[in-house]
Design an enzyme around this catalytic site. Sequence first.
Site, PDB file in Angstrom:
ATOM      1  N   CYS A  12      28.884  -2.571 -79.101  1.00 34.24           N
ATOM      2  CA  CYS A  12      28.765  -3.291 -80.362  1.00 34.24           C
ATOM      3  C   CYS A  12      27.883  -2.587 -81.386  1.00 34.24           C
ATOM      4  CB  CYS A  12      28.174  -4.673 -80.154  1.00 34.24           C
ATOM      5  SG  CYS A  12      29.148  -5.696 -79.069  1.00 34.24           S
ATOM      6  N   GLY A  38      32.627  -0.362 -82.143  1.00 36.57           N
ATOM      7  CA  GLY A  38      33.447  -1.450 -81.616  1.00 36.57           C
ATOM      8  C   GLY A  38      34.571  -1.768 -82.578  1.00 36.57           C
ATOM      9  N   GLY A 113      24.460  -4.904 -76.784  1.00 36.36           N
ATOM     10  CA  GLY A 113      23.872  -4.639 -75.477  1.00 36.36           C
ATOM     11  C   GLY A 113      24.536  -5.469 -74.407  1.00 36.36           C
ATOM     12  N   TYR A 252      26.970  10.893 -77.339  1.00 35.92           N
ATOM     13  CA  TYR A 252      28.355  10.514 -77.557  1.00 35.92           C
ATOM     14  C   TYR A 252      28.592   9.405 -78.579  1.00 35.92           C
ATOM     15  CZ  TYR A 252      33.017   8.953 -75.973  1.00 35.92           C
ATOM     16  OH  TYR A 252      34.322   8.581 -75.901  1.00 35.92           O
TER      17      TYR A 252
END
Length: 469
Positions: A12, A38, A113, A252
């Site tokens: 997210c 997301g 998270g 990443y």
Amino acid sequence: MLAEIKGLNEECGVFGIWGHKNAAQIAYYGLHSLQHRGQEGAGIVVNDGEKLIGHKGLGLITEVFSHGELDMLGGNAAIGHVRYATAGGGGYENVQPLLFHSQTGSLALAHNGNLVNANRLKHELERQGSIFQTTSDTEVLAHLLRRHNEFPLVDRVKVALNKIQGAYAFLIMTETHLLVALDPNGFRPLALGKLGDAYVVASETCAFDIVGATYIRDVEPGELLIISDEGLESQVFTTETQHAICSMEYIYFSRPDSSIDGINVHAARKNMGKKLAKEAPVEADVVTGVPDSSISAAIGFAEATGIPYELGLIKNRYVGRTFIQPSQELRERGVKMKLSPVRGIVEGKRVVMIDDSIVRGTTSRHIVQMLRDAGATEVHVRIAAPPIVNPCYYGIDTSTREELIASNHSIEEMRDLIGADSLAFLSEDGLVEAIDRKHTNGCGGQCMACFNGNYPTPIYEDELVHQQS
Ligand code: SF4
């Protein structure tokens, strides 16, 4: 990025603003720049000082707000969210911000998270009479906050935050306050900025650039920011903290134009490529990176070795998300839809292909084959991170241990499976040195659990069964 075909997905992104007459529009643009975190759902809740109203839906932010919905969201504060669904599933009800109304006021929540004790807290709360509206772990916080309504909000938030465990960057908005909390390990990035007199918070600093906000600082682990018309106040909800930011944010997930704790993500990736070149050199004619997230590391590798960097792989930017289905066959087809080799660059050449990770190995195998089919005489794969051998429980969907190729195979076996002439990974020390966060706790103030199994929080067996089901 190849997240959706690789099997390595962010959960997210959050954005919040307090004290601006165009709060909804600014939140929209901020979320647009966080879309890479997301793509399955998005939403914004605004606050006009008397009530909270919101709009959310499944899909990209541009799809969710495609029919003038933004114009109906007036107010001078807003929080927003872009979602990738893992914990709880991907239904509409789980799209955030979650918004709750009661006789004592409204509450909106946005969370980046994953809570590792959500399941056990949920059982406890249900036993005490709570009825959950969603299957998202985030809703647990709302129910904890409803307890002891007689106490001030800030006190209740502190008590609730001390009950939950795991990774969280939380934005909590009521009619009178925007509260911002980062978990005691600081797993996810969260930055504070200013736009004129307004305060802004975002998962990544790239969101500040797009709205013209000025970066102030990163939110600290265990910190609670209390923002209202009175200004900003910083408190702590726990002193038992450490820095354990997710290493994958640097490797990443985060955008290369973002900075985390003052370290530019592109520069960190370039250093990873340089370290990799020192640790695992190879004779070759060209270096190429898997777009987009590995290009920075490929540039670093090329710079350190003197082998020219070339655009050996091109990403097709116009493949719709709907092409990418979570089955193996379609995932494999997805690689071909998303990436193309540049024959004129790789034909007759010994190619070093830099990637940032190997998850299941199928994407790497396809890319190696693509390069060979385009005429590469040798393909040497270099990964600008250590092997991923453990799953993540902090909001990154890395698949189960059984699916992780590095968990079950030696490097030589992996090399054989992906069909490369050679394969090497960046060492853990190399990664820490490349990012260079100047933390002295031995791992650079980073979580490295997916590489070495040192999880910074307890992991509960019953929760794992829940998360993997
Ligand atoms: S386990 Fe890996 S992916 Fe998860 S937070 Fe830690 S470093 Fe990031």
